[in-house]
Design a protein around this motif. Structure first.
Motif: not given
Length: 116
Positions: A25-36, A72-89
């Motif tokens: 998993l690589h998380l990057s910022g500065h692009h200002h655009a969400f893409y998984p 969210t990281f699971q004990p087995n090493g898997e992960f889940e990605i969720a993204v919450y949008r504004g304005p109320d998230f």
């Protein structure tokens, strides 16, 4: 994101380090655009912005909504990605509303939900 096409995606030296080190998993910022995205066993998740300057995704005309990423990281090493949008998230971003892939001059990222 538009005007960030040459950053990170398709860097052979970085990709080699990731593969040799077992990075998934690589998380990057500065692009200002969400893409998984996903390429060669690594998830590349570009973060949206919370402040000014949301950008358009490569191959899309809409700007990425203000949002934050929840991992969210699971004990087995898997992960889940969720993204919450504004304005109320309170609403999540539907991955299917994003392009199936994005391309830079050096690589293609497939949308994460299409490969997991």
């Amino acid at each position: 994101a538009i005007q960030r096409e040459r950053e990170i995606i398709g860097d052979p030296t970085l990709e080699k380090i990731y593969l040799e080190s077992g990075v998934v998993l690589h998380l990057s910022g500065h692009h200002h655009a969400f893409y998984p995205g996903w390429k060669d066993g690594v998830a590349y998740v570009s973060q949206a912005c919370l402040g000014g300057g949301p950008r358009r995704l490569i191959g899309d005309s809409a700007r990425s909504p203000h949002s934050f990423t929840h991992v969210t990281f699971q004990p087995n090493g898997e992960f889940e990605i969720a993204v919450y949008r504004g304005p109320d998230f309170e609403r999540s971003v539907n991955f299917k509303s994003l392009p199936k892939e994005i391309r830079s001059p050096n690589a293609v990222l497939k949308r994460l939900d299409l490969v997991k």
